[in-house]
Design an enzyme around this catalytic site. Structure first.
Site: not given
Ligand code: GCO
Ligand code: CA
Length: 262
Positions: A146, A159
């Site tokens: 990510s 996250y």
């Protein structure tokens, strides 16, 4: 150089959580390159719809119910997949979740749940798939990282911690497994138009405008934008590529951005 470098005919690819969004788009890319598609989910229902969609694309596709965070389920499912479909040549660790909560308000249990799915899950699945790849003399592992493997952002601490960890897990796997002809790499999607980003992508939402301005390509990514990277890292074309994170981000990580009045 031939285009056949990218051919995946005869290969079996397991895309965890590949029932929608980026995982499904990447799976379709691999299917179009010739691979047989295997996906999993915690529940049967979403799998049925996804398999029907893959079959409508003309792919060989199979669904298995298992939870990437439970090693006994993963172990059993991989045995089944490899005897019923074929040895897993390509593993895409795509399954992931996100919670958007400020750190001071976040429950420890929620933080742990995100780490469990997004970081421990790829560890468990890779560990169990790699054993067979080592015996068979090679394979491809792609960890879906990510922007948050590199950058922080308000509310996504768990996250970002998991995705930063997944980047380092990718390098660790490459370090241990490259000598077995397993190429482990990551793909780091930028900001993509999926259901995961739907809450922050609505027209008029300040974040929507922020992302378009922050991205040199001046748009959200479309899931299909990931297909080339997924095929490359699954194919012979990447046979000496190890431990990279290939960011597909419209240029976000290349730039600091610009003032809002420019
Ligand atoms: C967010 C987004 C991101 C993206 C993506 C960025 O809230 O900032 O959901 O975390 O999903 O992973 O690369
Ligand atoms: Ca095969």
């Amino acid at each position: 150089m031939s285009i056949n470098l990218f051919d995946l005919t005869g290969k079996t690819a397991l895309i965890t959580g590949g029932i929608h969004g980026l995982g499904m788009a990447m799976a379709k890319g691999l299917g179009n390159a010739g691979a047989t598609i295997v996906v999993n989910n915690n529940s049967e229902e979403a799998l049925i719809d996804a398999i029907a969609e893959y079959k409508a694309c003309g792919f060989k596709a199979f669904g298995y119910v298992f939870d990437v965070t439970k090693e006994n389920e993963v172990f059993d499912a991989i045995q089944k997949i490899e005897s019923e479909v074929g040895p897993i040549d390509i593993l895409v660790n795509n399954a992931g979740i996100i919670k958007r909560t400020p750190i001071v308000d976040m429950e420890v249990s929620d933080f742990k749940m995100v780490i469990d799915v997004d970081l421990v899950g790829p560890f468990i699945v890779s560990k169990n798939v790699a054993k067979g790849m080592i015996q068979r003399g090679g394979g491809k592992i792609i960890n879906i990282c990510s922007m948050m493997s590199e950058l922080g952002r308000d509310t996504v601490s768990a996250y970002a911690s998991a995705k930063g960890g997944l980047k380092m897990l990718t390098r660790s796997m490459a370090t241990e497994w490259a000598k077995f002809n397993i190429q482990t790499n990551g793909i780091g999607p930028g900001y993509f138009a999926t259901s995961q980003t739907a809450p922050i992508r609505v027209d008029g939402h300040p974040f929507n405008e922020f992302i378009i301005k922050r991205t040199p390509a001046a748009r959200w990514g479309e899931p299909e934008d990931l297909q080339g990277a997924a095929i490359f890292l699954s194919s012979k074309a990447s046979d000496f590529v190890n431990g990279h994170i290939l960011y597909v981000d419209g240029g976000i990580l290349a730039t600091i951005g610009k003032p809002s009045n420019e």
